[in-house]
Design an enzyme around this catalytic site. Structure first.
Site, mmCIF file in Angstrom:
data_model
loop_
_atom_site.group_PDB
_atom_site.id
_atom_site.type_symbol
_atom_site.label_atom_id
_atom_site.label_comp_id
_atom_site.label_asym_id
_atom_site.label_seq_id
_atom_site.Cartn_x
_atom_site.Cartn_y
_atom_site.Cartn_z
ATOM 1 N N CYS A 1 -4.875 0.854 10.948
ATOM 2 C CA CYS A 1 -3.513 0.500 10.535
ATOM 3 C C CYS A 1 -2.487 0.742 11.638
ATOM 4 O O CYS A 1 -2.381 1.844 12.167
ATOM 5 C CB CYS A 1 -3.133 1.330 9.313
ATOM 6 S SG CYS A 1 -1.511 0.902 8.669
ATOM 7 N N THR B 1 0.822 -1.220 0.000
ATOM 8 C CA THR B 1 0.000 0.000 0.000
ATOM 9 C C THR B 1 0.857 1.272 0.000
ATOM 10 O O THR B 1 0.474 2.274 -0.605
ATOM 11 C CB THR B 1 -0.918 0.021 1.234
ATOM 12 O OG1 THR B 1 -0.144 -0.379 2.359
ATOM 13 C CG2 THR B 1 -2.076 -0.928 1.060
ATOM 14 N N PHE C 1 -6.493 4.909 6.455
ATOM 15 C CA PHE C 1 -5.875 3.901 7.317
ATOM 16 C C PHE C 1 -6.904 3.157 8.155
ATOM 17 O O PHE C 1 -6.562 2.517 9.150
ATOM 18 C CB PHE C 1 -4.808 4.561 8.198
ATOM 19 C CG PHE C 1 -3.641 5.084 7.403
ATOM 20 C CD1 PHE C 1 -2.632 4.225 6.982
ATOM 21 C CD2 PHE C 1 -3.561 6.423 7.038
ATOM 22 C CE1 PHE C 1 -1.569 4.696 6.225
ATOM 23 C CE2 PHE C 1 -2.499 6.901 6.281
ATOM 24 C CZ PHE C 1 -1.500 6.029 5.871
HETATM 25 MN MN1 MNH Z 1 -1.823 -0.828 7.025
HETATM 26 C C1 MNH Z 1 -4.406 -2.320 8.745
HETATM 27 C C2 MNH Z 1 -4.108 0.904 5.148
HETATM 28 C C3 MNH Z 1 0.744 0.857 5.547
HETATM 29 C C4 MNH Z 1 0.423 -2.856 8.622
HETATM 30 N N1 MNH Z 1 -3.862 -0.744 6.950
HETATM 31 C C5 MNH Z 1 -4.759 -1.402 7.777
HETATM 32 C C6 MNH Z 1 -6.096 -0.996 7.463
HETATM 33 C C7 MNH Z 1 -6.016 -0.102 6.438
HETATM 34 C C8 MNH Z 1 -4.613 0.064 6.123
HETATM 35 C C9 MNH Z 1 -7.167 0.593 5.736
HETATM 36 C C10 MNH Z 1 -7.383 -1.495 8.125
HETATM 37 C C11 MNH Z 1 -7.988 -2.645 7.357
HETATM 38 C C12 MNH Z 1 -9.321 -3.124 7.896
HETATM 39 O O1 MNH Z 1 -9.984 -2.442 8.674
HETATM 40 O O2 MNH Z 1 -9.703 -4.238 7.524
HETATM 41 N N2 MNH Z 1 -1.709 0.575 5.563
HETATM 42 C C13 MNH Z 1 -2.760 1.159 4.928
HETATM 43 C C14 MNH Z 1 -2.245 2.131 3.974
HETATM 44 C C15 MNH Z 1 -0.871 2.126 4.098
HETATM 45 C C16 MNH Z 1 -0.537 1.141 5.119
HETATM 46 C C17 MNH Z 1 -3.110 2.962 3.041
HETATM 47 C C18 MNH Z 1 0.165 2.922 3.388
HETATM 48 C C19 MNH Z 1 -0.042 4.044 2.748
HETATM 49 N N3 MNH Z 1 0.227 -0.983 7.061
HETATM 50 C C20 MNH Z 1 1.094 -0.125 6.457
HETATM 51 C C21 MNH Z 1 2.433 -0.421 6.885
HETATM 52 C C22 MNH Z 1 2.357 -1.483 7.754
HETATM 53 C C23 MNH Z 1 0.958 -1.831 7.859
HETATM 54 C C24 MNH Z 1 3.682 0.333 6.444
HETATM 55 C C25 MNH Z 1 3.440 -2.189 8.518
HETATM 56 C C26 MNH Z 1 4.652 -1.763 8.672
HETATM 57 N N4 MNH Z 1 -1.966 -2.349 8.395
HETATM 58 C C27 MNH Z 1 -0.901 -3.057 8.901
HETATM 59 C C28 MNH Z 1 -1.395 -4.048 9.837
HETATM 60 C C29 MNH Z 1 -2.797 -3.886 9.886
HETATM 61 C C30 MNH Z 1 -3.123 -2.801 8.973
HETATM 62 C C31 MNH Z 1 -0.542 -5.048 10.586
HETATM 63 C C32 MNH Z 1 -3.793 -4.662 10.746
HETATM 64 C C33 MNH Z 1 -3.914 -3.973 12.093
HETATM 65 C C34 MNH Z 1 -4.845 -4.680 13.052
HETATM 66 O O3 MNH Z 1 -5.896 -5.163 12.644
HETATM 67 O O4 MNH Z 1 -4.502 -4.719 14.229
#
Ligand code: MNH
Length: 506
Positions: free
Chosen positions: A427, A292, A420
């Site tokens: 996130c 992402t 996010f």
């Molecule tokens: Mn990320 C959850 C978007 C970068 C690790 N992330 C989510 C969710 C979104 C999201 C939306 C919630 C999904 C849901 O409700 O089902 N994340 C992004 C975006 C970027 C991003 C748009 C970058 C831009 N994410 C990152 C990065 C990491 C990461 C960098 C790790 C280093 N994300 C996660 C993890 C979750 C998450 C792990 C799940 C968290 C949880 O449920 O506790």
């Protein structure tokens, strides 16, 4: 919850219809086929952009039927704000995300709310995203960015346009793998994507495809693809097992995410992650931690190239804030306010994780209008929420970073910008992604002028995530020297709140 062997679909995977007693009041596309549902004129490889089209026609809440299952989508800002009420709603692991269970198991992203491993892993890993931890990653992020500029300098010298999504993917994969796991995939030393990336893209694409075939027929229709998917998953597992084994042999790293996963006991219960769960967390972080962010950087570079006046303003900010310091420090990244607005505005138009699902914890009425039974769920369609004319005006399609200046943000209602996600399951890597992306945009703006291909038309490709397809840019080294540094007073906005993950206001 058990998964079926052949397809990886969770057992009892069903549409949303049961939980909506007044489903008939929710509009659906006019031409439905008896068995297949709303499939006329649909592009199966672009389900999000199809849903955006339906959303424009049908309004802030609508439903789509596919092979006997009905799914409720919504994007109206009042509806989305109500869904953010954590006392009545929670994350729903459904549709695309449930399809990733065979890949990421009960890792943080795909864990069901009731699985104890979610809280355990959240508590053990959240400190890995604190301000202190982030400061520790900063130097490694700079190192990876230097590989990128080295590669781009060579492309420039050879007179070649750069492959933006390809190179951003190399950058973000190396960043998460080195900061989180001390592992070097050697992405910039390869002509083709690392096989880990190929396998990951395979599993994401397969998870998306599972939604476009009738569930009972999936084993038949997708037999070949399912076999390839199983091979992809096995490859991801093997790669990760290798990373973990190397760490165990070396006897510990510098306290990175992998060390936390392997050694850290829960502060209250003393519990640790199991070996199988560690494997799923490593895959989760390697995938969620780069795909992402890579898309977000790619869309931002697309808009910067298309809007030279925005690029000039952003570049002037970088020169002013960073001066000619060779390597900006950690605190100098959050001071790039305008660059950050460019990033936010890109994530508004193309939120690279384009949706999330919410379910009712109890029987309730959504926004005072739509009764939902306990367990009923709906999908939030982020690219449409982010274009809701009630919030963003009639010119919502226009790229304009000033929508994110402090006054404009304060004037908007909460829960109108959600790239996010929301609540406890939002996130965990938000600060990580924003720091990395702002840093890299700053470094690239400072070094290059971006020249778009005038014939390029934005095409967005989907594999659960969004990415600008085939985006290439020509570069020029900047000629004007950076002016002398100017000290900007620190207003403390770069420091995170108390909770490393959910401290910052949404
Ligand atoms: Mn990320 C959850 C978007 C970068 C690790 N992330 C989510 C969710 C979104 C999201 C939306 C919630 C999904 C849901 O409700 O089902 N994340 C992004 C975006 C970027 C991003 C748009 C970058 C831009 N994410 C990152 C990065 C990491 C990461 C960098 C790790 C280093 N994300 C996660 C993890 C979750 C998450 C792990 C799940 C968290 C949880 O449920 O506790």
């Amino acid at each position: 919850m058990a998964e079926t062997r052949q397809t990886g679909l969770p057992k009892g995977f069903r549409g949303a219809e049961q939980g909506w007693p007044e489903l008939h009041r929710i509009p659906h596309p006019p031409r439905r086929l008896p068995l297949a549902g709303d499939v006329l004129g649909v592009d199966r490889r672009r389900p999000v952009q199809d849903s955006m089209r339906f959303g424009r026609e049908l309004g802030p809440i609508f439903r789509r039927r596919a092979f006997g299952n009905e799914f409720v989508f919504l994007w109206g800002s009042r509806l989305v704000a109500d869904l953010a009420d954590e006392s009545r709603f929670a994350k729903h692991v459904g549709l695309g995300i449930a399809n990733l269970r065979p890949v990421a198991g009960d890792g943080l992203f795909t864990a069901y709310n009731h699985e104890p491993n979610w809280q355990l892993a959240h508590d053990v890993l959240a400190p890995g995203f604190s301000r202190e931890a982030m400061e520790g990653y900063h130097g490694m992020m700079l190192g990876v960015a230097a590989r990128l500029t080295g590669h781009w300098d060579r492309e420039l010298a050879a007179g070649r346009a750069v492959d933006v999504p390809g190179d951003m993917t190399k950058l973000t994969l190396e960043t998460i793998s080195r900061t989180g796991f001390g592992h070097d995939f050697g992405s910039f030393e390869r002509d083709r994507p690392h096989p880990f990336v190929t396998a990951m893209v395979g599993t994401l694409t397969y998870a998306q495809r599972l939604n476009s075939v009738p569930v009972p027929l999936a084993p038949l229709l997708l037999r070949g693809a399912a076999r390839r998917n199983a091979a992809d998953i096995a490859f991801l597992d093997r790669t990760v097992d290798g990373v973990v084994a190397a760490r165990r042999r070396s006897g510990g790293g510098d306290g990175d995410l992998l060390d936390r996963m392997l050694d850290t006991a829960h502060p209250e219960t003393g519990e640790r992650l199991s070996a199988e769960n560690v494997r799923k967390q490593v895959i989760t972080f390697l995938v969620a931690g780069h795909e992402t962010t890579s898309g977000a950087l790619s869309f931002a570079l697309y808009y910067l190239a298309r809007h030279p006046e925005v690029a000039a303003k952003a570049r002037a900010e970088v020169d002013r804030v960073w001066g000619d310091t060779a390597e900006p420090g950690y605190d100098q990244v959050a001071r790039l306010r305008y660059v950050r607005r460019v990033l936010d505005e890109s994530l508004r138009l193309w939120p690279t994780a384009p949706g999330y699902a919410r379910e009712a914890r109890e029987d309730t009425v959504l926004a005072g209008e739509h009764p939902m039974r306990r367990g009923a769920w709906a999908l939030v369609l982020l690219p449409m929420l982010h274009r809701d004319p009630e919030v963003w005006g009639e010119d919502a399609e226009r790229f304009d970073p000033d929508r994110f200046d402090a006054g404009a943000v304060r004037a908007r209602p909460p829960h109108t910008f959600k790239p996010f996600g929301t609540g406890a399951r939002a996130c965990i890597g938000r600060q990580f992604a924003l720091h990395e992306a702002t840093l890299v945009l700053g470094l690239l703006l400072r070094r290059y002028e971006l020249r778009p291909d005038p014939d390029y038309r934005l095409r967005v490709t989907e594999r659960l995530t969004l990415m600008p397809e085939g985006l290439r840019l020509r570069l020029e080294r900047r000629t004007a020297p950076a002016p002398a540094p100017v000290t900007v007073p620190d207003d403390g906005s770069g420091s995170a709140g108390r909770c490393p993950v959910h401290g910052a206001g949404e």
